[in-house]
Design a protein around this motif. Structure first.
Motif, short mmCIF file in Angstrom:
data_model
loop_
_atom_site.label_atom_id
_atom_site.label_comp_id
_atom_site.label_asym_id
_atom_site.label_seq_id
_atom_site.Cartn_x
_atom_site.Cartn_y
_atom_site.Cartn_z
N ALA A 80 0.83 -1.20 0.00
CA ALA A 80 0.00 0.00 0.00
C ALA A 80 0.86 1.25 0.00
O ALA A 80 0.53 2.26 -0.62
N GLU A 81 1.99 1.17 0.70
CA GLU A 81 2.87 2.32 0.78
C GLU A 81 3.45 2.63 -0.60
O GLU A 81 3.66 3.78 -0.95
N LYS A 82 3.69 1.56 -1.38
CA LYS A 82 4.28 1.75 -2.71
C LYS A 82 3.24 2.21 -3.73
O LYS A 82 3.49 3.10 -4.52
N HIS A 83 2.06 1.53 -3.73
CA HIS A 83 1.12 1.74 -4.83
C HIS A 83 -0.20 2.38 -4.39
O HIS A 83 -1.15 2.40 -5.16
N GLY A 84 -0.29 2.85 -3.17
CA GLY A 84 -1.51 3.50 -2.75
C GLY A 84 -2.65 2.52 -2.55
O GLY A 84 -2.44 1.35 -2.25
N LEU A 85 -3.88 3.01 -2.77
CA LEU A 85 -5.08 2.23 -2.46
C LEU A 85 -5.15 0.94 -3.27
O LEU A 85 -5.62 -0.09 -2.79
N VAL A 86 -4.67 1.00 -4.52
CA VAL A 86 -4.67 -0.22 -5.34
C VAL A 86 -3.73 -1.26 -4.73
O VAL A 86 -3.98 -2.46 -4.80
#
Lengths: 120, 151, 133
Positions: A80-86
């Motif tokens: 999540a930290e890398k790609h956000g909500l996706v």
């Protein structure tokens, strides 16, 4: 070094005391108790509290089942930290816990090796 | 005998669970298991390239391997009888639940027996673990996006 | 059963006595540089039990052991110390870790003489300290 063994003993023991309290006082079944512990491990990691505990207690924090919830949540959060909500959604398909894979693997090997001795 | 009298009698006969003693037993059993785990962790750190952070995974796997041997030879049952939650809360207890189910249902075949029944007891732990991880990660990500908390 | 307890007790006792006393050891650099590292590490003396620091060419490798109850804030201590050391040695690449493994490996660096092995070890330590679960 001796201190870390002692800390692992005490912290691991305390986790088990919590489990025993849930057994005896709250009258939960073992299944419910373990689920509750796993969920609380996940929630603790959400607050960022479980990693410091692992730093502190070592195996005392990684051996109890709460670490399942922690490692699953940790994997999801990293994605999540890398790609956000996706990342939360894709992350869910990447997270694994070594405990789960090990239990599946050794469970199958055990079924090849050992024979049931029947109910005692 | 009416219901009240029966429940009274039942309470008299059933032995009271000695909570304090059980707690001590759970503490000692769980503590010893975790201390062994700490020893294995140091073994992996000393002889292989694992740090304190990464040594947890092989340690857990090794503990479950030990649980497999103990379950296979029928020794884990005795530990469980003594330790109660002390043997159930560490991952060895989770491993024991899966492994004993796999051994027990072998006679029904590998696909339907072993594969199908392995998760009978332990499956709920995986389900709730994965689902709660999803919910926690979702909530935290949304909170971070809103700027309430940092990573 | 009694024998097991006796053996375990003796082991614990021996391990307890064998543990090294708190010390800070710096090597591989100029005397002034060594002094400086020691000073920076001593500032946080309340939390550090022992430390090993080695200068290898452009690298400064530091392994730190913190007190048991300071381990909760391991990451914070790491960040603070790295920042201070980077300020003190802007031209060196600082690799600092509170991990026991890093401490052991850095400790072993001193014994290595050959350039090849030394370089390899430094790279291993660096990659280990970056690894996460």
């Amino acid at each position: 070094m001796t201190a870390s063994f002692l800390i692992a003993f005490v912290v691991g023991g305390l986790f088990c005391v919590i489990g025993q309290l849930l057994f005896d006082v709250a009258k939960l079944t073992p299944g419910h108790t373990l689920c509750l512990l796993v969920v609380s491990g996940a929630v603790l990691d959400g607050f960022g509290l479980y990693e410091p505990l692992i730093d502190f207690a070592g195996a005392g924090a990684t051996i109890p089942i709460t670490s399942f919830g922690n490692s699953l949540t940790h994997g999801a959060l990293q994605e999540a930290e890398k790609h956000g909500l996706v990342g939360v959604i894709t992350g869910m398909f990447e997270v694994t816990s070594s405990g789960i894979s090990a239990a599946i693997l050794f469970g199958f090997i055990a079924s090849l090796l050992f024979r049931s001795k029947g109910r005692p | 005998m009416d219901r009240q009298a029966y429940s009274q009698l039942e309470q008299q006969i059933t032995p009271k669970t000695p909570i304090a003693l059980n707690l001590v037993k759970a503490f000692v059993t769980g503590g010893i298991i975790c201390t062994i785990g700490q020893g294995i962790m140091y073994f992996y750190m000393y002889f292989f390239d694992f740090t304190e952070r990464t040594a947890g995974n092989p340690t857990v796997a090794t503990m479950i391997f030990i649980a497999m041997l103990l379950t296979g030879f029928g020794k884990y049952k005795r530990i469980a009888q003594f330790g109660g939650a002390g043997s159930a809360v560490p991952v060895t207890g989770f491993g024991n639940a899966m492994i004993s189910a796999a051994i027990e249902h072998r006679t029904e075949g590998y696909v339907l027996g072993v594969g199908g029944n392995m998760f009978k007891l332990a499956g709920s732990v995986i389900v709730f673990g994965v689902f709660s991880a999803f919910v926690v990660a979702l909530i935290k990500t949304i909170l971070v996006k809103l700027g309430v908390v940092g990573w | 059963m009694k024998r097991v307890i006796a053996i375990a007790g003796t082991c614990l006792l021996l391990a307890g006595c064998g543990a090294g006393a708190g010390e800070i050891r710096v090597s591989g650099g100029e005397p002034e540089e060594n002094q400086k590292v020691e000073e920076v590490l001593k500032e946080k003396d309340g939390r550090i039990v022992s430390a090993v620091a080695v200068f290898v060419h452009e690298d400064l490798l530091v392994g730190v052991q913190v007190k048991p109850f300071s381990r909760f804030s391991k990451t914070k201590i790491e960040e603070e110390l790295t920042k201070e050391l980077e300020k003190a040695f802007p031209e060196e690449t600082v690799t600092l870790s509170t991990d026991l493994k890093i401490f052991w490996e850095t400790d072993k660096l001193d014994e290595l003489e050959e350039e090849d092995k030394l370089h390899k070890k430094v790279e291993t330590i660096k990659s280990l300290s970056k690894e996460e679960t």
